[in-house]
Scaffold this active site. Structure first.
Site, short mmCIF file in Angstrom:
data_model
loop_
_atom_site.label_atom_id
_atom_site.label_comp_id
_atom_site.label_asym_id
_atom_site.label_seq_id
_atom_site.Cartn_x
_atom_site.Cartn_y
_atom_site.Cartn_z
N LEU A 1 0.82 -1.37 0.03
CA LEU A 1 0.04 0.02 0.10
C LEU A 1 0.97 1.36 0.07
CD1 LEU A 1 -2.97 -1.06 2.48
CD2 LEU A 1 -2.91 -1.18 -0.08
N ASP B 1 3.01 -8.49 8.60
CA ASP B 1 3.92 -7.81 9.47
C ASP B 1 5.31 -8.27 8.93
OD1 ASP B 1 6.05 -6.95 11.06
OD2 ASP B 1 5.00 -6.92 12.79
N TYR C 1 19.42 4.21 7.51
CA TYR C 1 18.64 3.57 6.13
C TYR C 1 19.76 3.33 5.18
CZ TYR C 1 15.72 4.05 2.23
OH TYR C 1 14.91 3.65 0.97
N1 SER Z 1 13.69 8.12 -1.38
C1 SER Z 1 14.37 7.70 -0.07
C2 SER Z 1 14.25 8.64 0.94
O1 SER Z 1 14.42 9.68 0.68
C3 SER Z 1 15.55 7.13 -0.46
O2 SER Z 1 15.50 5.80 -1.13
O3 SER Z 1 14.70 8.14 1.94
#
Ligand code: SER
Length: 321
Positions: free
Chosen positions: A10, A56, A145
């Site tokens: 989603l 999940d 990230y």
């Molecule tokens: N679009 C993502 C972000 O800005 C990068 O992969 O976190």
């Protein structure tokens, strides 16, 4: 790909990818999964058009049960926290981003599935060459990230080498789309700017002028996923983490592209230091030639074409003439 399970279905990518996969592979052959059920008001263009299951991704047993139940042969694993959200809660990001991928790879190993895993320009860091960033180069990201993305790239390679799991993927740039908004990313500004231009004619930009990042219109991103997954595996030297980009832009370039459609559009800057420092750690422009050579990647939408699509569709969405 015959029976495809999509996690995070989603979300910004999932909602458009599922619609396209259902057209190409048949509605019943694409199993949408997400941690929340779709709502009546959800913008998902796929609502109700095929199977949906709650999942999940940190629950590996449930993922395995769904793959077994639906006789899945391909897992497209999109569920993740993006860069800004991950900085706010690094431990959650590690658990969700790495736990989810590990489950997808393990389930793929057990059931013989192909896997798609999206990496990102976030997999690069301040020591990476900023221009024409090569496919194989120093990475050393400084965000949670980015660390997750590099670890994910390596895990995909590992599962292929050790177990033969056909795990493929790309390094996505910022993705620009008008159907489902992104959330918690550094490149989100490049979507918000169009929404605000159409809705209010004004935008306050959190990213400084002169900050270049790679971007791509969603339709190109969706085509890239399908083309890579369908590519002849014997031609792939890299298999996963392919650099792909359609344009390298800064906020001023997007502003002036929008002004050709909305000449009265005004933009001010209030730089968000957290987002800015993430953006500053990423490359300005990556080199997509390995993707081009190995599986024929080519973007169709440049900044002007993207801007046209965004303005036309958002005008319809918000009934602005
Ligand atoms: N679009 C993502 C972000 O800005 C990068 O992969 O976190």
């Amino acid at each position: 790909m015959k029976r495809i399970l999509v996690t995070g279905a989603l979300g910004q990518i999932g909602s458009e990818l599922v619609a396209r996969l259902r057209q190409d592979y048949g509605a019943d052959n694409v199993i949408e999964t997400d941690i929340h059920a779709p709502t009546q008001t959800s913008d998902s263009p796929t609502g109700g058009s095929g199977p949906f299951e709650l999942l999940d991704v940190t629950d590996g047993q449930r993922m395995a049960e769904l793959v077994d139940k639906h006789q899945v042969d391909t897992i497209i694993h999109l569920a993740a926290l993006l860069s800004v959200t991950a900085e706010k809660n690094p431990l959650l990001a590690w658990n969700l981003n790495m736990g989810g991928l590990m489950n997808a790879l393990e389930v793929a190993r057990q059931f013989g599935c192909q896997v798609f895993y999206p990496s990102s320009i976030a997999a690069f860091g301040p020591l990476t060459p900023r221009f024409q960033t090569p496919q194989d180069t120093i990475q050393r990201p400084t965000t949670m990230y980015g660390i997750n993305k590099v670890a994910g790239e390596l895990l995909c390679d590992y599962y292929f080498r050790k177990y033969g799991v056909d795990a493929r993927g790309v390094r996505f740039p910022g993705l620009i789309s008008h159907k489902t908004p992104p959330g918690g990313g550094t490149t989100d500004y490049a979507v918000e700017i169009y929404y605000e231009a159409v809705r209010t004619g004004r935008y306050v930009c959190p990213i400084a002028k002169g900050t270049y990042m790679d971007m791509m219109y969603m339709e190109d991103a969706i085509t890239a996923v399908i083309d890579l997954m369908e590519a002849d595996g014997s031609r792939l030297k890299h298999r996963n983490a392919f650099n792909i980009s359609a344009m390298s832009v800064d906020p001023e370039m997007i502003r002036s592209a929008i002004q050709t459609w909305i000449p009265t559009f005004e933009m001010a800057y209030e730089v968000d230091s957290e987002k800015q420092s993430i953006a500053d750690s990423w490359p300005d422009a990556i080199d997509s030639s390995a993707a081009h050579e190995e599986w024929g990647f080519r973007a169709r939408y440049n900044l002007d074409a993207t801007t046209r699509e965004m303005i036309v569709h958002l005008r319809k969405k918000f009934a602005v003439i």
